[in-house]
Design an enzyme around this catalytic site. Sequence first.
Site, PDB file in Angstrom:
ATOM      1  N   PRO A   1       0.828  -1.220   0.000  1.00  0.00           N
ATOM      2  CG  PRO A   1      -0.850  -1.576   1.589  1.00  0.00           C
ATOM      3  CD  PRO A   1       0.435  -2.148   1.072  1.00  0.00           C
TER       4      PRO A   1
ATOM      5  CG  PHE B   1      -2.423  -2.067  -6.884  1.00  0.00           C
ATOM      6  CD1 PHE B   1      -3.768  -1.746  -6.867  1.00  0.00           C
ATOM      7  CD2 PHE B   1      -1.500  -1.061  -6.655  1.00  0.00           C
ATOM      8  CE1 PHE B   1      -4.173  -0.444  -6.607  1.00  0.00           C
ATOM      9  CE2 PHE B   1      -1.898   0.250  -6.397  1.00  0.00           C
ATOM     10  CZ  PHE B   1      -3.243   0.553  -6.372  1.00  0.00           C
TER      11      PHE B   1
ATOM     12  CD  GLU C   1       5.535  -7.454 -14.025  1.00  0.00           C
ATOM     13  OE1 GLU C   1       4.588  -7.508 -13.216  1.00  0.00           O
ATOM     14  OE2 GLU C   1       6.571  -8.098 -13.878  1.00  0.00           O
TER      15      GLU C   1
HETATM   16  C1  LIG Z   1      -4.057  -4.013 -12.280  1.00  0.00           C
HETATM   17  C2  LIG Z   1      -2.750  -4.068 -11.543  1.00  0.00           C
HETATM   18  C3  LIG Z   1      -2.134  -5.294 -11.333  1.00  0.00           C
HETATM   19  C4  LIG Z   1      -0.933  -5.361 -10.624  1.00  0.00           C
HETATM   20  N1  LIG Z   1      -0.360  -6.606 -10.360  1.00  0.00           N
HETATM   21  C5  LIG Z   1       0.697  -6.683  -9.516  1.00  0.00           C
HETATM   22  C6  LIG Z   1       1.205  -7.948  -9.071  1.00  0.00           C
HETATM   23  O1  LIG Z   1       0.718  -9.018  -9.468  1.00  0.00           O
HETATM   24  N2  LIG Z   1       2.232  -7.950  -8.186  1.00  0.00           N
HETATM   25  C7  LIG Z   1       2.796  -6.806  -7.710  1.00  0.00           C
HETATM   26  O2  LIG Z   1       3.702  -6.892  -6.883  1.00  0.00           O
HETATM   27  N3  LIG Z   1       2.349  -5.591  -8.118  1.00  0.00           N
HETATM   28  C8  LIG Z   1       1.322  -5.512  -8.999  1.00  0.00           C
HETATM   29  N4  LIG Z   1       0.842  -4.273  -9.391  1.00  0.00           N
HETATM   30  C9  LIG Z   1       1.446  -3.074  -8.865  1.00  0.00           C
HETATM   31  C10 LIG Z   1       2.291  -2.318  -9.873  1.00  0.00           C
HETATM   32  O3  LIG Z   1       3.470  -3.016 -10.145  1.00  0.00           O
HETATM   33  C11 LIG Z   1       2.531  -0.936  -9.252  1.00  0.00           C
HETATM   34  O4  LIG Z   1       1.289  -0.241  -9.352  1.00  0.00           O
HETATM   35  C12 LIG Z   1       3.620  -0.155  -9.920  1.00  0.00           C
HETATM   36  O5  LIG Z   1       4.868  -0.753  -9.678  1.00  0.00           O
HETATM   37  C13 LIG Z   1       3.667   1.297  -9.395  1.00  0.00           C
HETATM   38  O6  LIG Z   1       3.636   1.320  -8.030  1.00  0.00           O
HETATM   39  P1  LIG Z   1       2.573   2.264  -7.264  1.00  0.00           P
HETATM   40  O7  LIG Z   1       1.241   2.044  -7.912  1.00  0.00           O
HETATM   41  O8  LIG Z   1       2.674   1.994  -5.824  1.00  0.00           O
HETATM   42  O9  LIG Z   1       3.002   3.730  -7.602  1.00  0.00           O
HETATM   43  P2  LIG Z   1       4.214   4.534  -6.941  1.00  0.00           P
HETATM   44  O10 LIG Z   1       5.424   3.693  -6.847  1.00  0.00           O
HETATM   45  O11 LIG Z   1       3.703   5.167  -5.693  1.00  0.00           O
HETATM   46  O12 LIG Z   1       4.439   5.638  -8.033  1.00  0.00           O
HETATM   47  C14 LIG Z   1       3.478   6.680  -8.272  1.00  0.00           C
HETATM   48  C15 LIG Z   1       3.936   7.496  -9.456  1.00  0.00           C
HETATM   49  O13 LIG Z   1       5.212   8.094  -9.164  1.00  0.00           O
HETATM   50  C16 LIG Z   1       6.175   7.738 -10.140  1.00  0.00           C
HETATM   51  N5  LIG Z   1       7.458   7.503  -9.495  1.00  0.00           N
HETATM   52  C17 LIG Z   1       7.730   6.694  -8.450  1.00  0.00           C
HETATM   53  N6  LIG Z   1       9.040   6.741  -8.119  1.00  0.00           N
HETATM   54  C18 LIG Z   1       9.622   7.621  -8.991  1.00  0.00           C
HETATM   55  C19 LIG Z   1      10.940   8.084  -9.189  1.00  0.00           C
HETATM   56  N7  LIG Z   1      11.948   7.677  -8.408  1.00  0.00           N
HETATM   57  N8  LIG Z   1      11.165   8.978 -10.180  1.00  0.00           N
HETATM   58  C20 LIG Z   1      10.154   9.404 -10.976  1.00  0.00           C
HETATM   59  N9  LIG Z   1       8.873   8.983 -10.848  1.00  0.00           N
HETATM   60  C21 LIG Z   1       8.610   8.097  -9.874  1.00  0.00           C
HETATM   61  C22 LIG Z   1       5.653   6.447 -10.772  1.00  0.00           C
HETATM   62  O14 LIG Z   1       6.145   6.259 -12.065  1.00  0.00           O
HETATM   63  C23 LIG Z   1       4.154   6.681 -10.730  1.00  0.00           C
HETATM   64  O15 LIG Z   1       3.775   7.441 -11.835  1.00  0.00           O
HETATM   65  C24 LIG Z   1      -0.323  -4.198 -10.155  1.00  0.00           C
HETATM   66  C25 LIG Z   1      -0.943  -2.945 -10.395  1.00  0.00           C
HETATM   67  C26 LIG Z   1      -2.133  -2.872 -11.059  1.00  0.00           C
HETATM   68  C27 LIG Z   1      -2.768  -1.532 -11.267  1.00  0.00           C
END
Ligand SMILES: Cc1cc2nc3c(=O)[nH]c(=O)nc-3n(C[C@H](O)[C@H](O)[C@H](O)COP(=O)(O)OP(=O)(O)OC[C@H]3O[C@@H](n4cnc5c(N)ncnc54)[C@H](O)[C@@H]3O)c2cc1C
Length: 370
Positions: free
Chosen positions: A118, A146, A349
Site C-alpha cells: 500500500p 494490487f 512490472e
Molecule cells: C491491475 C494491476 C495489477 C498489478 N499486479 C501486480 C502484481 O501481481 N504484483 C505486484 O507486486 N504488483 C502488482 N501491481 C502493482 C504495480 O506493479 C505498481 O502499481 C507499480 O509498480 C507502481 O507502483 P505504485 O502504484 O505503488 O506507484 P508509486 O510507486 O507510488 O508511483 C506513483 C507514481 O510516481 C512515479 N514515481 C515513483 N518513483 C519515482 C521516481 N523515483 N522517479 C520518478 N517517478 C517516480 C511512478 O512512475 C508513478 O507514476 C499491479 C498494479 C495494477 C494496477
Amino acid sequence: MEFNLEEKYVEYGKKVRDFAQKEFTRALIEKCDNDEHYPEELRVKTYNEGIMDFTDPWKVLIGIEELCSVDESLGVAATTPYFGVEVLMLFGSDYIKEKYLAEVSKGKAIMGLAVTEPGGGSDVAGLTTTATPDGTHYLMNGGKMFITNGTIADYFVLLARTSNEEKRHHGLSCFLVESSWEGFTANKLKGKMGVRATDTAELILSNVKVPKENLIGEEGKGFNYIMTFFNISRIYVAAQGLGVAKGAINKAMEIVKAKGPGYASQESIQFAISEMATRLEAARLLTYKAATFLFNFNPNPTLTSMAKYYAAETAVFCTEKALEITGLEGLNSQLERFLRDAKILEIWEGTSEIEKLVVARNLLKEGKVS
Ligand SMILES: Cc1cc2nc3c(=O)[nH]c(=O)nc-3n(C[C@H](O)[C@H](O)[C@H](O)COP(=O)(O)OP(=O)(O)OC[C@H]3O[C@@H](n4cnc5c(N)ncnc54)[C@H](O)[C@@H]3O)c2cc1C
C-alpha cells in the site's frame, strides 16, 4: 542479420491467433469486462490446448502478443496463472519445485507474485512486510496491494523484509506462501479501469506461519531474485503492448476502409495509420532484440527497460489514435476497451518513469550509447 521469424514460430502464432479468435467470444469479453469476471474456463482451455509452451520462451512471447491482439484482458487472464514461475525455476529448492512448481506446470494450481505494498510499488527496497524467524517458521506480517490473481491463486512468490540492513535491499527475502494458510486474507479490488478480466486484490498477512523450507533461495537475496524476474517479465509485458497495438491498428483500418475510399484517402487518416504502424514496427524490433539477449542467457536490462516502456507507450499511442480516426464507429467497436486495457502496460512490472530511470542510469554508467 535475419528479420523473419522461423516457420515454426509463424505456425505457432497462427495456432494461438486461431485459438483466441475462436475462444475470445464477444459475449465472454463483455461479460468479463462488465462484471469483472475471471474466466476460469478459458484458463483451463488455454492450458489443455497447450497454448502457453514454456519449453520455448519465443513461443511464450509470440503467444502473448497474439492473444493480446485479440483481447488484452482475456489474453493476460489466460497467461498469468503462471505469474512468477521463473522465480521458482531459477531459485527454488528441489522441495519447492516438486511440491509447488509441478502443480502449477500441470495446470492444477495458480500462481501470483506479491511485491507491491500500500505504501508504494516503485521503491521495492522500501517495502515493510516482515518475515521474522520463529523456530521452524518465519512469522509474516504486513500487506500487499494490487496483486494479480490475489483471490484466485493457490501460491504466491512474496517478497518480505527479513532484516534491517544499511542497504535496504539487502534485507529482503523471497518466500513461497500458500493462500490457504491461517492469517492470509485476500480482498478483491473492484472498479478497475481496464484488464477487468484479471483478478486484482490486496493481501493481508497477519502472523502467517511460513515454514523455513518455503524460503526461496538464500535469505537477503530476494531483491536480486525479483529484479532478475522483472528482466524476464518486462519482455512479456512488451509483448502484451505489441499485441494491443497490432489489434488496435488492424481494427482501425477495418473501420476506416468500411467508411469508404473518400474517408481512407484523407491525409490526416493516412498520417495516423503510418505513425501507428511505424511505432509498432520499432517497438517490435526493440522487443525482439531485448528478447534475443535474454533468451540467450545474456540479459541486457537497458534494452529490456527500453522495450518495456516503448512498447507500452506504443500500445497507448495506437489505441488513442485508433479511436481518434474512427470516430463513433470506433467508440462503438471494441477500441474503447483497448484504450482502457492498454494503460496498465505503462504501470505494471515497473512504470514508464522507472524504466526510463533504469535506462538512463545504465547509460550514464557506461558513458556512451552503442
Ligand atoms: C491491475 C494491476 C495489477 C498489478 N499486479 C501486480 C502484481 O501481481 N504484483 C505486484 O507486486 N504488483 C502488482 N501491481 C502493482 C504495480 O506493479 C505498481 O502499481 C507499480 O509498480 C507502481 O507502483 P505504485 O502504484 O505503488 O506507484 P508509486 O510507486 O507510488 O508511483 C506513483 C507514481 O510516481 C512515479 N514515481 C515513483 N518513483 C519515482 C521516481 N523515483 N522517479 C520518478 N517517478 C517516480 C511512478 O512512475 C508513478 O507514476 C499491479 C498494479 C495494477 C494496477
